[in-house]
Design a protein around this motif. Sequence first.
Motif, short mmCIF file in Angstrom:
data_model
loop_
_atom_site.label_atom_id
_atom_site.label_comp_id
_atom_site.label_asym_id
_atom_site.label_seq_id
_atom_site.Cartn_x
_atom_site.Cartn_y
_atom_site.Cartn_z
N UNK A 76 -4.48 8.38 -16.65
CA UNK A 76 -4.17 7.38 -16.08
C UNK A 76 -3.04 7.62 -14.78
N UNK A 77 -2.22 8.67 -15.01
CA UNK A 77 -1.67 9.19 -13.86
C UNK A 77 -2.47 9.69 -12.50
N UNK A 78 -3.68 10.14 -12.80
CA UNK A 78 -4.47 10.42 -11.43
C UNK A 78 -4.89 9.21 -11.05
N UNK A 79 -5.24 8.18 -12.02
CA UNK A 79 -5.78 6.97 -11.47
C UNK A 79 -4.76 6.18 -10.74
N UNK A 80 -3.50 6.21 -11.00
CA UNK A 80 -2.61 5.37 -10.34
C UNK A 80 -1.86 5.91 -9.30
N UNK A 81 -2.05 7.35 -9.25
CA UNK A 81 -1.90 8.00 -7.92
C UNK A 81 -2.85 7.77 -6.76
N UNK A 82 -4.00 7.82 -7.13
CA UNK A 82 -5.05 7.31 -6.48
C UNK A 82 -5.02 6.02 -5.75
N UNK A 83 -4.73 4.98 -6.76
CA UNK A 83 -4.41 3.63 -6.63
C UNK A 83 -3.20 3.53 -5.41
N UNK A 84 -2.32 4.16 -5.68
CA UNK A 84 -0.94 4.20 -4.81
C UNK A 84 -1.34 4.60 -3.40
N UNK A 85 -1.93 5.83 -3.45
CA UNK A 85 -2.35 6.22 -1.93
C UNK A 85 -3.23 5.20 -1.37
N UNK A 86 -4.27 4.89 -1.74
CA UNK A 86 -5.02 3.76 -1.14
C UNK A 86 -4.47 2.54 -0.84
N UNK A 87 -3.45 2.07 -1.74
CA UNK A 87 -2.74 0.91 -1.33
C UNK A 87 -1.72 1.20 -0.17
N UNK A 88 -1.12 2.19 -0.42
CA UNK A 88 -0.30 2.78 0.84
C UNK A 88 -0.99 3.01 2.20
N UNK A 89 -2.20 3.43 2.13
CA UNK A 89 -3.15 3.44 3.24
C UNK A 89 -3.43 2.28 4.07
N UNK A 90 -3.82 1.08 2.82
CA UNK A 90 -4.14 -0.19 3.46
C UNK A 90 -2.90 -1.04 3.95
N UNK A 91 -1.75 -0.63 3.68
CA UNK A 91 -0.52 -1.48 4.19
C UNK A 91 -0.04 -2.54 3.09
N UNK A 92 -0.71 -2.34 1.88
CA UNK A 92 -0.29 -3.31 0.85
C UNK A 92 1.28 -2.88 0.38
N UNK A 93 1.96 -3.99 -0.07
CA UNK A 93 3.29 -3.93 -0.18
C UNK A 93 3.50 -3.52 -1.78
N UNK A 94 2.39 -3.47 -2.71
CA UNK A 94 2.73 -3.20 -4.18
C UNK A 94 2.13 -1.54 -4.40
N UNK A 95 2.17 -0.59 -3.50
CA UNK A 95 2.12 0.69 -3.81
C UNK A 95 3.02 1.17 -4.74
#
Length: 64
Positions: A14-33
């Motif tokens: 779960x941690x690996x998945x959410x780190x990946x999810x956070x990085x992709x959201x951060x690169x897209x500019x989403x505010x929920x990262x």
Amino acid sequence: MGYLKYTQYVYIAFAVYFIYDGVTKMNEGAESYPLSFVIAGMAIFMFFFRRKFVKKFDDRNKKQ
């Protein structure tokens, strides 16, 4: 209770998945990262907590 030794690794997944999810959201500019990174941090905490609990449980069973 042998399955307890293996369920702790689900938290790492779960941690690996959410780190990946956070990085992709951060690169897209989403505010929920930041939420993804908080959940990843909680999952890492739970991994170490479960690992300590399993060791304590095994030590208690060995003494009996």
